[in-house]
Design an enzyme around this catalytic site. Structure first.
Site, PDB file in Angstrom:
ATOM      1  N   ARG A 528      53.378  12.070  40.825  1.00 47.15           N
ATOM      2  CA  ARG A 528      51.769  11.755  40.501  1.00 47.15           C
ATOM      3  C   ARG A 528      51.139  12.286  39.381  1.00 47.15           C
ATOM      4  O   ARG A 528      51.456  13.626  39.269  1.00 47.15           O
ATOM      5  CB  ARG A 528      50.963  11.680  41.876  1.00 47.15           C
ATOM      6  CG  ARG A 528      51.302  10.687  42.893  1.00 47.15           C
ATOM      7  CD  ARG A 528      50.731   9.446  42.448  1.00 47.15           C
ATOM      8  NE  ARG A 528      49.623   9.009  42.262  1.00 47.15           N
ATOM      9  CZ  ARG A 528      48.888   8.419  43.087  1.00 47.15           C
ATOM     10  NH1 ARG A 528      49.401   7.905  44.287  1.00 47.15           N
ATOM     11  NH2 ARG A 528      47.593   8.140  42.879  1.00 47.15           N
ATOM     12  N   LYS A 533      49.526  19.339  38.295  1.00 50.11           N
ATOM     13  CA  LYS A 533      51.212  19.184  37.938  1.00 50.11           C
ATOM     14  C   LYS A 533      51.229  19.442  36.532  1.00 50.11           C
ATOM     15  O   LYS A 533      52.413  19.691  36.122  1.00 50.11           O
ATOM     16  CB  LYS A 533      51.348  17.793  38.519  1.00 50.11           C
ATOM     17  CG  LYS A 533      51.265  17.636  40.108  1.00 50.11           C
ATOM     18  CD  LYS A 533      51.415  16.275  40.407  1.00 50.11           C
ATOM     19  CE  LYS A 533      51.221  16.135  42.034  1.00 50.11           C
ATOM     20  NZ  LYS A 533      52.588  16.576  42.831  1.00 50.11           N
TER      21      LYS A 533
HETATM   22  C1  26W Z   1      42.548  12.127  51.490  1.00 52.40           C
HETATM   23  C2  26W Z   1      43.366  11.493  50.281  1.00 52.40           C
HETATM   24  C3  26W Z   1      44.706  12.299  50.383  1.00 52.40           C
HETATM   25  C4  26W Z   1      45.779  11.672  50.542  1.00 52.40           C
HETATM   26  C5  26W Z   1      47.012  12.145  50.571  1.00 52.40           C
HETATM   27  C6  26W Z   1      44.647  13.774  50.133  1.00 52.40           C
HETATM   28  C7  26W Z   1      46.102  14.328  50.213  1.00 52.40           C
HETATM   29  C8  26W Z   1      46.992  13.638  50.250  1.00 52.40           C
HETATM   30  C9  26W Z   1      48.439  14.170  50.499  1.00 52.40           C
HETATM   31  C10 26W Z   1      48.656  15.401  51.360  1.00 52.40           C
HETATM   32  C11 26W Z   1      48.896  14.740  49.044  1.00 52.40           C
HETATM   33  C12 26W Z   1      50.381  14.872  49.063  1.00 52.40           C
HETATM   34  O1  26W Z   1      51.220  14.085  48.923  1.00 52.40           O
HETATM   35  N1  26W Z   1      50.730  16.210  49.078  1.00 52.40           N
HETATM   36  C13 26W Z   1      52.053  16.643  48.810  1.00 52.40           C
HETATM   37  O2  26W Z   1      52.630  16.544  49.993  1.00 52.40           O
HETATM   38  C14 26W Z   1      54.254  16.975  49.646  1.00 52.40           C
HETATM   39  C15 26W Z   1      54.932  16.746  50.990  1.00 52.40           C
HETATM   40  O3  26W Z   1      54.738  18.136  51.783  1.00 52.40           O
HETATM   41  C16 26W Z   1      54.422  18.229  48.849  1.00 52.40           C
HETATM   42  O4  26W Z   1      55.746  18.335  48.513  1.00 52.40           O
HETATM   43  C17 26W Z   1      53.459  18.413  47.584  1.00 52.40           C
HETATM   44  O5  26W Z   1      53.671  19.410  47.306  1.00 52.40           O
HETATM   45  C18 26W Z   1      52.249  17.889  48.124  1.00 52.40           C
HETATM   46  O6  26W Z   1      51.274  17.883  46.786  1.00 52.40           O
END
Ligand code: 26W
Length: 799
Positions: A528, A533
């Site tokens: 993303r 990043k």
């Molecule tokens: C509320 C909106 C929202 C939606 C999704 C906030 C945060 C997220 C996710 C937590 C973001 C995400 O995908 N985080 C990623 O998770 C991966 C799996 O553990 C990690 O390998 C990545 O470093 C991390 O950015």
């Protein structure tokens, strides 16, 4: 299982399920018929697994996630059932190219990025290990938006995966729950009674998740929203056609579309409704199953482990207490302890804007009883820990991170560094109060999709070299290490990489109209788009390299193709500017006759799981260049290492553990550490200082600002440039020269093909630990306290 059997079953489905005879069949028909024939072969192990779990009367895991970034399922099922040759033969015998049939399936893009894909890898590993469990999520009608570029600018289009029938799901009209919202809470002879004023139906759709060699299959149950009263006939008869369908449309809104934000909490009411909708339906389903087998609800934690995939299902804590206390009459404290005994919480990000904080007024409007219960949980925690300053309720907000932490018996980070940072930063106070609650579970990825399916050339070579057992026991890849000194093996290893690069070059020519040189270094950054990043640091280095080649065209350069892939959240302006910049820089550099043979930039639109499966096996260099302390783990980094692409990266997330395991000499490290970044930020004007100290960076920034890549438009990149010059929170400028030097080390290393291939092969040989099987075994032992219901594959006589 012979080709003949699979062929006859496919032809039977073509005729009787698709209603088509072969001479008139389209690729869609053959893909669906083959999918149904393969799916038939999943049913028996699926039923057997379900029966075994019931017979065991043991414990089940429930993985609650707002996202499951599954991708395609046909090839995955064929690989796990060991039917690759048969399936290919069936397609060819029907006159269709196998790859074309596979490509006809839309991706199930029910996720944004890392968190969603991790959930999908975990389901594959839970089934492969025979860990009884269910995935629970939302059956979005529209997954993550389709990305296309218009003059280099990201345009979002609705995603339509359900336009065709979804071959892999079974609708369960009998599994339907009414989910309530809104209304009020009133006293009724000393008890608090919630009187909601809205209800939506949650209907289950089940997808079997088959494990390696088809030995076990769990269920992914996705909830679709439906109206209690669908069609308003009276309105229709009054000619109010919109009014007639409004109730249906309104109800379905809840599962209509995935929110495309992956780092900032949109804070939208519909998002909260989505989170409660699937969480409440899942808990009702879990309690129904439990009560069907057991009497005493206080025994729930012995039979039920519920994992919260980030805070998105955090309402599960209050909802479980509501069900146990309000509906089943358990006293509050016992209900709270019982819930805590079931719940585990995984934190996936430290980004403050990603931590969900719901305004109390909104929670009160949508879930008034839950707000009350949250208040009691917070008070109870206050009583137990008087001098604390970790509040669930603060500044008019409901802090879902604190709620998840306090309601879980185990909390985990997703890499060693991240877990330490979780202890020292976001949950420092709660960690002090509950010192043994936080554990680490470093992420992993499934080798079935990311090697066996995506990289058949490597799969064959590894299998021919060390036998078949590595697929379900990935640390056996270390048995390759002695072969790294064997020229024959290394030639074959290099040939496999070359095959993948030529396949990618063909795909880029056919789909993007871009011709790349397979002998060049394929330098890939796919994830993303986000400032932390640092895709903008990558493109600035690309500009500096372009300048350097133009200044010395006859210099000793290493031909390089910079490949980018990734979507930006629609509302993330600066990320969209970075996408535009990459495309604009690519347009200029690719048109430059001086540098064309040495440097190219390619950015295929609509990066998704299927594109990752195509790009990763062809990669030479893996870009993992986030600001240290910001990437919780990363999982792409693991997929690249396994597929023989050394990393250029910072000491961030799981990069730290990858470097430890593959060897520092097989990793191109640069940049500040997490503590150094924090210190650097305290330096006034740190960005300006770094720019002054780096003529390369200064020149590249000036070119962007002055419109060299935007037809002279000096406004187009004012946002990115000003941010870097005056804020640069992600220390791009201060890390730039370190990054440049590391890239020059990469250039030098790549000019020694044997040396490079050795690094690549050692990355493969030493990355077995990053299998999601190892991660799930960790959760089973340290969080869920559950035992597998099948013997480890390694015990099997023959794979
Ligand atoms: C509320 C909106 C929202 C939606 C999704 C906030 C945060 C997220 C996710 C937590 C973001 C995400 O995908 N985080 C990623 O998770 C991966 C799996 O553990 C990690 O390998 C990545 O470093 C991390 O950015």
């Amino acid at each position: 299982m012979t080709h003949a059997d699979l062929r006859s079953d496919t032809l039977r489905h073509l005729e009787f399920s698709l209603g088509k005879d072969l001479p008139h069949a389209h690729v869609y028909d053959v893909r669906m018929a083959l999918s149904l024939a393969v799916r038939d072969r999943i049913i028996t192990p699926w039923f057997a697994s379900t029966r075994a779990a019931y017979a065991a009367r043991g414990k089940r895991v429930y993985y609650l996630s707002m996202e499951f970034l599954i991708g395609r399922l046909l090839e995955d099922a064929i690989v796990n059932l060991g039917l690759m040759d048969e399936a290919r033969a069936v397609c060819e015998s029907c006159g269709f190219d196998f790859a074309t049939v596979l490509a006809n399936e839309p991706d199930a893009a029910l996720g944004n990025g890392g968190l969603g894909r991790l959930a999908a890898c975990f389901l594959d590993s839970m089934s492969t290990l025979g860990c009884p469990g269910h995935g629970y999520g939302i059956r979005y009608e529209h997954g993550l938006f389709q990305q296309r570029f218009e003059d280099g600018v990201q345009i979002e289009e609705p995603e339509e995966w359900l336009r065709q029938k979804h071959a892999w799901e079974f609708e369960r009209p009998e599994v339907m729950y009414g989910i309530a919202f809104g209304g009020h809470v009133r006293d009724h002879d000393g008890r608090r009674v919630w009187e909601p004023d809205e209800q939506v139906l949650a209907k289950a759709h089940d997808t079997p998740v088959i494990g390696w060699r088809g030995r076990w299959a769990n269920t992914l149950r996705l909830w679709g929203a439906e109206a209690v009263h669908g069609f308003d006939l009276a309105a229709f008869n009054r000619g109010d056609y919109m009014g007639a369908t409004a109730p249906e449309a309104l109800a379905r809104t809840i599962s209509r579309v995935l929110y495309p934000d992956d780092t900032s909490d949109a804070g939208k009411e519909l998002r909260l409704r989505q989170e409660y909708f699937f969480t409440a339906a899942s808990l009702r389903d879990i309690l129904r199953r439990f009560c069907g087998e057991h009497e005493d609800l206080a025994a729930l934690p012995r039979h039920v482990a519920i994992q919260l995939n980030d805070t998105h299902p955090a309402i599960a804590g209050p909802e479980l207490i509501r069900l146990l206390h309000d509906e089943h009459g358990m006293d509050f404290d016992t209900a709270e302890d019982t819930a805590r005994g079931c719940l585990g919480y995984t934190n996936h990000t430290l980004m403050p804007e990603a931590l969900e904080r719901w305004p109390e007024w909104l929670m009160d409007r949508v879930l008034p009883r839950h707000l009350e219960i949250i208040g009691r949980i917070d008070e109870g925690h206050a009583r137990a820990h008087p001098h604390r300053n970790a509040h669930i309720l603060s500044d008019g907000n409901v802090n879902m991170g604190e709620l998840s932490f306090i309601m879980a018996h185990k909390v985990n980070g997703v890499s060693a560094l991240h877990t330490d940072l979780v202890k020292d930063t976001v949950f420092a106070e709660l960690h002090r109060l509950h010192p043994d609650r936080i554990v680490n579970q470093t992420n992993g990825v499934t080798p079935r999709r990311w090697i066996v399916a995506a990289n058949p050339a490597l799969r064959k070579l590894v299998g021919d070299t060390i036998g078949p057992r590595w697929v379900s026991d990935l640390e056996r890849l270390s048995e390759l290490e002695p072969h790294v000194d064997d020229a024959g093996f290394m030639d074959a290893y290099a040939a496999a990489k070359r095959t993948n690069k030529e396949a990618l070059a063909r795909w880029l020519r056919e789909t993007q109209g871009v011709t790349v040189n397979p002998a060049a270094m394929f330098d890939i950054q796919i994830k993303r788009i986000h400032e932390y990043k640092r895709q903008h640091m990558n493109i600035l280095e690309t500009i500096a390299l372009w300048n350097a080649i133009r200044e010395d065209p006859n210099g000793e350069w290493t031909p390089r193709v910079k490949i980018f892939g990734g979507k930006a959240a629609p509302g993330y302006v600066l990320a969209k500017e970075i996408i535009h910049l990459i495309n604009d820089v690519g347009r200029v550099i690719n048109a430059d006759p001086v540098t064309r043979d040495w440097l190219q930039v390619v950015y295929p639109p609509n990066y998704n799981v299927t594109m990752a499966e195509r790009l990763i096996p062809a990669a030479d260099l893996s870009e993992q260049i986030s600001t240290a302390g910001k990437e919780a783990s990363g999982t792409g980094n693991m997929k690249f290492a396994m597929n023989g692409a050394p990393t250029i990266g910072t000491l961030d997330g799981a990069n730290v553990e990858i470097r430890e395991r593959v060897g520092a000499e097989n990793f191109f490290l640069f940049g500040m550490t997490a503590p150094e970044v924090v210190a650097r930020r305290t330096v006034e004007g740190h960005a300006a200082q770094a720019i002054d100290a780096s003529p390369r960076l200064a020149q590249a920034l000036e070119q962007v600002a002055s419109g060299v890549f935007s037809d002279g438009d000096t406004d187009r990149y004012r946002g990115v440039v000003d941010n870097l010059r005056h804020h640069d929170f992600f220390v791009v400028c201060s890390d730039f020269d370190g990054y440049w030097d590391a890239q020059r080390r990469v250039d030098a290393a790549f000019r020694d093909p044997a040396g490079w291939m050795r690094m690549a092969a050692l990355n493969t040989a030493r990355s077995g630990w990053f299998s999601s099987d190892r991660t799930i075994r960790g959760y089973m032992a340290e969080v869920w306290d559950i035992a597998p219901l099948i013997a480890p594959a390694s015990d099997l006589a023959a794979e």
